[in-house]
Design a protein around this motif. Structure first.
Motif, PDB file in Angstrom:
ATOM      1  N   ARG A  29       0.823  -1.207   0.000  1.00  6.41           N
ATOM      2  CA  ARG A  29       0.000   0.000   0.000  1.00  6.41           C
ATOM      3  C   ARG A  29       0.863   1.266   0.000  1.00  6.41           C
ATOM      4  O   ARG A  29       0.522   2.250  -0.659  1.00  6.41           O
ATOM      5  CB  ARG A  29      -0.974  -0.030   1.179  1.00  6.41           C
ATOM      6  N   GLU A  32       0.854   4.257  -2.860  1.00  2.00           N
ATOM      7  CA  GLU A  32       0.729   5.673  -2.497  1.00  2.00           C
ATOM      8  C   GLU A  32       1.939   6.470  -2.975  1.00  2.00           C
ATOM      9  O   GLU A  32       1.807   7.578  -3.499  1.00  2.00           O
ATOM     10  CB  GLU A  32       0.572   5.806  -0.980  1.00  2.00           C
ATOM     11  N   ASP A  62       1.684   7.032  -6.709  1.00  2.00           N
ATOM     12  CA  ASP A  62       0.603   7.959  -7.013  1.00  2.00           C
ATOM     13  C   ASP A  62       1.007   9.402  -6.691  1.00  2.00           C
ATOM     14  O   ASP A  62       0.859  10.303  -7.521  1.00  2.00           O
ATOM     15  CB  ASP A  62      -0.652   7.559  -6.224  1.00  2.00           C
TER      16      ASP A  62
END
Length: 196
Positions: free
Chosen positions: A68, A72, A75
């Motif tokens: 995760r 992130e 992104d």
């Protein structure tokens, strides 16, 4: 029409189209893409199959906190690069100075956030490697313990097992070069003759 971005959490596993047809009990002849793909299970329980390229474009593995963080990181880094590129444009220069300052501050804060995420990812990867190494050592120790079940060790020490001339015992070579013999208690002891 307006643009929408959707997010959903699904469960999936790599599976060839032909295998998915058996699992889903239906034909996927109309499905686009090659044979490689993923069997997908949605939150409501519905199952389907997705071609590899389509699936991997839409979804990223998010099984662990490290996964995760990587999502992130990618992104936010992408948004920072777009914002930085925008700051080099004529459109940015045409903005009022106050808006320019806020966008520059935003870019700086996002850049700092990406830097911190990168450090956390590096630390998490190191911790994961250390954990995997510790698990491998523990597994090796467990195998050693299992191989010694039923044996009585006369002395203790770090050792390697080597073959022995004695049929009912094992010779253990210790770290300092000395050795001990361990008796296999699963077998009856050797009978000694009266001459010994």
């Amino acid at each position: 029409m307006k643009k929408y971005i959707g997010t959903k959490t699904i469960m999936a596993m790599p599976m060839a189209k032909s295998e998915a047809e058996k699992v889903l009990n239906r034909s996927l002849a109309d499905a686009k893409g090659g044979e490689d793909g993923y069997l997908v299970k949605y939150p409501d329980g519905y199952k389907s199959w997705s071609p590899k390229e389509t699936f991997e474009e839409a979804y990223k593995v998010a099984d662990t906190y490290l996964d995760r963080m990587r999502i992130e990181y990618a992104d936010v880094k992408d948004r920072v690069l777009k914002l930085y590129t925008f700051q080099m444009s004529e459109e940015f220069r045409a903005l009022p100075k106050e808006k320019q300052a806020k966008l520059q501050a935003q870019c700086g804060a996002m850049s700092a956030y990406v830097e911190i995420l990168g450090q956390r990812i590096d630390e998490a990867k190191m911790e994961q490697k250390q954990l995997e190494a510790a698990q491998a050592v523990a597994a090796d120790a467990q195998k050693m313990r299992e191989s010694l079940v039923g044996l009585t060790i006369v002395e203790s020490g770090i050792c390697d097992i080597s073959s022995s001339e004695l049929t009912d015992s094992k010779k253990l070579i210790l770290a300092d070069g000395s050795h001990i013999f361990v008796k296999d208690m699963r077998q009856p002891p050797l009978k000694l003759s009266n001459h010994e």
